[in-house]
Design a protein around this motif. Sequence first.
Motif, PDB file in Angstrom:
ATOM      1  N   GLU A  34       1.519  12.855  19.310  1.00 42.34           N
ATOM      2  CA  GLU A  34       0.960  14.197  19.310  1.00 42.34           C
ATOM      3  C   GLU A  34       1.727  15.104  20.263  1.00 42.34           C
ATOM      4  OE1 GLU A  34      -3.147  13.913  20.401  1.00 42.34           O
ATOM      5  OE2 GLU A  34      -3.683  12.821  18.574  1.00 42.34           O
ATOM      6  N   CYS A  35       1.795  16.376  19.917  1.00 37.50           N
ATOM      7  CA  CYS A  35       2.435  17.373  20.775  1.00 37.50           C
ATOM      8  C   CYS A  35       1.700  17.440  22.115  1.00 37.50           C
ATOM      9  CB  CYS A  35       2.422  18.733  20.077  1.00 37.50           C
ATOM     10  SG  CYS A  35       2.830  20.132  21.138  1.00 37.50           S
ATOM     11  N   GLY A  36       0.379  17.575  22.051  1.00 39.33           N
ATOM     12  CA  GLY A  36      -0.425  17.569  23.269  1.00 39.33           C
ATOM     13  C   GLY A  36      -0.565  18.908  23.967  1.00 39.33           C
ATOM     14  N   ALA A  37       0.059  19.971  23.472  1.00 34.69           N
ATOM     15  CA  ALA A  37      -0.098  21.280  24.094  1.00 34.69           C
ATOM     16  C   ALA A  37      -1.562  21.695  24.006  1.00 34.69           C
ATOM     17  CB  ALA A  37       0.791  22.311  23.403  1.00 34.69           C
ATOM     18  N   GLU A  38      -2.079  22.333  25.067  1.00 30.60           N
ATOM     19  CA  GLU A  38      -3.495  22.694  25.118  1.00 30.60           C
ATOM     20  C   GLU A  38      -3.681  24.169  25.425  1.00 30.60           C
ATOM     21  OE1 GLU A  38      -5.127  20.089  28.082  1.00 30.60           O
ATOM     22  OE2 GLU A  38      -5.197  18.395  26.707  1.00 30.60           O
ATOM     23  N   SER A  39      -4.730  24.733  24.854  1.00 24.70           N
ATOM     24  CA  SER A  39      -5.049  26.141  25.087  1.00 24.70           C
ATOM     25  C   SER A  39      -5.705  26.362  26.437  1.00 24.70           C
ATOM     26  CB  SER A  39      -6.013  26.638  24.002  1.00 24.70           C
ATOM     27  OG  SER A  39      -7.274  25.981  24.130  1.00 24.70           O
ATOM     28  N   GLY A  40      -6.334  25.335  26.960  1.00 26.71           N
ATOM     29  CA  GLY A  40      -7.171  25.504  28.141  1.00 26.71           C
ATOM     30  C   GLY A  40      -8.533  26.012  27.714  1.00 26.71           C
ATOM     31  N   VAL A  41      -9.494  25.914  28.594  1.00 24.46           N
ATOM     32  CA  VAL A  41     -10.860  26.336  28.272  1.00 24.46           C
ATOM     33  C   VAL A  41     -10.940  27.858  28.286  1.00 24.46           C
ATOM     34  CG1 VAL A  41     -13.265  26.284  29.035  1.00 24.46           C
ATOM     35  CG2 VAL A  41     -11.865  24.223  29.188  1.00 24.46           C
ATOM     36  N   ARG A  42     -11.522  28.392  27.223  1.00 26.82           N
ATOM     37  CA  ARG A  42     -11.723  29.841  27.098  1.00 26.82           C
ATOM     38  C   ARG A  42     -13.186  30.094  26.749  1.00 26.82           C
ATOM     39  NH1 ARG A  42      -6.287  31.651  25.931  1.00 26.82           N
ATOM     40  NH2 ARG A  42      -5.013  30.081  26.961  1.00 26.82           N
ATOM     41  N   HIS A  43     -13.658  31.293  27.028  1.00 29.78           N
ATOM     42  CA  HIS A  43     -15.046  31.636  26.713  1.00 29.78           C
ATOM     43  C   HIS A  43     -15.158  32.471  25.439  1.00 29.78           C
ATOM     44  CE1 HIS A  43     -16.545  29.814  30.331  1.00 29.78           C
ATOM     45  NE2 HIS A  43     -15.592  30.418  31.008  1.00 29.78           N
ATOM     46  N   ASP A  44     -14.034  32.713  24.793  1.00 28.93           N
ATOM     47  CA  ASP A  44     -14.008  33.485  23.547  1.00 28.93           C
ATOM     48  C   ASP A  44     -13.193  32.699  22.517  1.00 28.93           C
ATOM     49  OD1 ASP A  44     -13.667  35.290  21.473  1.00 28.93           O
ATOM     50  OD2 ASP A  44     -13.068  36.950  22.768  1.00 28.93           O
ATOM     51  N   PRO A  45     -13.789  32.343  21.382  1.00 29.89           N
ATOM     52  CA  PRO A  45     -13.035  31.568  20.390  1.00 29.89           C
ATOM     53  C   PRO A  45     -11.805  32.311  19.870  1.00 29.89           C
ATOM     54  CG  PRO A  45     -15.102  32.343  19.451  1.00 29.89           C
ATOM     55  CD  PRO A  45     -15.140  32.652  20.919  1.00 29.89           C
ATOM     56  N   ALA A  46     -11.840  33.638  19.873  1.00 29.01           N
ATOM     57  CA  ALA A  46     -10.687  34.410  19.397  1.00 29.01           C
ATOM     58  C   ALA A  46      -9.461  34.159  20.270  1.00 29.01           C
ATOM     59  CB  ALA A  46     -11.030  35.895  19.366  1.00 29.01           C
ATOM     60  N   GLU A  47      -9.663  33.928  21.564  1.00 28.23           N
ATOM     61  CA  GLU A  47      -8.542  33.646  22.455  1.00 28.23           C
ATOM     62  C   GLU A  47      -7.886  32.309  22.102  1.00 28.23           C
ATOM     63  OE1 GLU A  47      -9.803  33.856  26.519  1.00 28.23           O
ATOM     64  OE2 GLU A  47     -10.543  35.907  26.314  1.00 28.23           O
ATOM     65  N   VAL A  48      -8.692  31.331  21.737  1.00 25.47           N
ATOM     66  CA  VAL A  48      -8.156  30.023  21.347  1.00 25.47           C
ATOM     67  C   VAL A  48      -7.405  30.147  20.021  1.00 25.47           C
ATOM     68  CG1 VAL A  48      -8.733  27.651  20.714  1.00 25.47           C
ATOM     69  CG2 VAL A  48      -9.916  28.759  22.618  1.00 25.47           C
ATOM     70  N   GLU A  49      -7.967  30.903  19.089  1.00 26.86           N
ATOM     71  CA  GLU A  49      -7.297  31.102  17.806  1.00 26.86           C
ATOM     72  C   GLU A  49      -5.957  31.806  17.993  1.00 26.86           C
ATOM     73  OE1 GLU A  49     -10.255  33.115  15.512  1.00 26.86           O
ATOM     74  OE2 GLU A  49     -11.511  31.330  15.382  1.00 26.86           O
ATOM     75  N   GLU A  50      -5.910  32.781  18.892  1.00 28.19           N
ATOM     76  CA  GLU A  50      -4.655  33.482  19.163  1.00 28.19           C
ATOM     77  C   GLU A  50      -3.637  32.523  19.782  1.00 28.19           C
ATOM     78  OE1 GLU A  50      -1.774  36.343  19.172  1.00 28.19           O
ATOM     79  OE2 GLU A  50      -3.677  36.275  18.083  1.00 28.19           O
ATOM     80  N   TRP A  51      -4.090  31.641  20.685  1.00 34.79           N
ATOM     81  CA  TRP A  51      -3.199  30.633  21.265  1.00 34.79           C
ATOM     82  C   TRP A  51      -2.636  29.733  20.162  1.00 34.79           C
ATOM     83  CZ3 TRP A  51      -3.278  25.332  21.105  1.00 34.79           C
ATOM     84  CH2 TRP A  51      -2.308  24.693  21.885  1.00 34.79           C
ATOM     85  N   GLN A  52      -3.490  29.317  19.217  1.00 38.56           N
ATOM     86  CA  GLN A  52      -3.038  28.477  18.106  1.00 38.56           C
ATOM     87  C   GLN A  52      -1.967  29.197  17.281  1.00 38.56           C
ATOM     88  OE1 GLN A  52      -7.387  27.282  17.090  1.00 38.56           O
ATOM     89  NE2 GLN A  52      -6.064  25.954  15.885  1.00 38.56           N
ATOM     90  N   ARG A  53      -2.203  30.479  16.972  1.00 35.64           N
ATOM     91  CA  ARG A  53      -1.219  31.236  16.191  1.00 35.64           C
ATOM     92  C   ARG A  53       0.131  31.284  16.908  1.00 35.64           C
ATOM     93  NH1 ARG A  53      -5.713  33.684  14.094  1.00 35.64           N
ATOM     94  NH2 ARG A  53      -6.222  35.155  15.726  1.00 35.64           N
TER      95      ARG A  53
END
Length: 93
Positions: A34-53
Amino acid sequence: MTRRAFRYVPFSIVQDATAEPEYEARCVSGADSECGAESGVRHDPAEVEEWQRKHTQESRHVRYRRNFADYAVMEAPAGLPLGLEPPDARVHA
């Protein structure tokens, strides 16, 4: 001998409005590992989705494991007699 009577109380399980939910993602793309890169904990799901993009744009990886966590409280029905309420969960956490 002491006798005790217990009765069913229909508590509701609700999201604790005093605590923010947590969202995060980890890249699990990769043929051998696995790549293993992580977004870190966020309080807004949109921030995680943006990290994924952004991670997908940079790496071309497309598979992620997403995690969601929140806190829940047991909510007593209206009119519950005093003394039958559950203990404050935040005190025991």
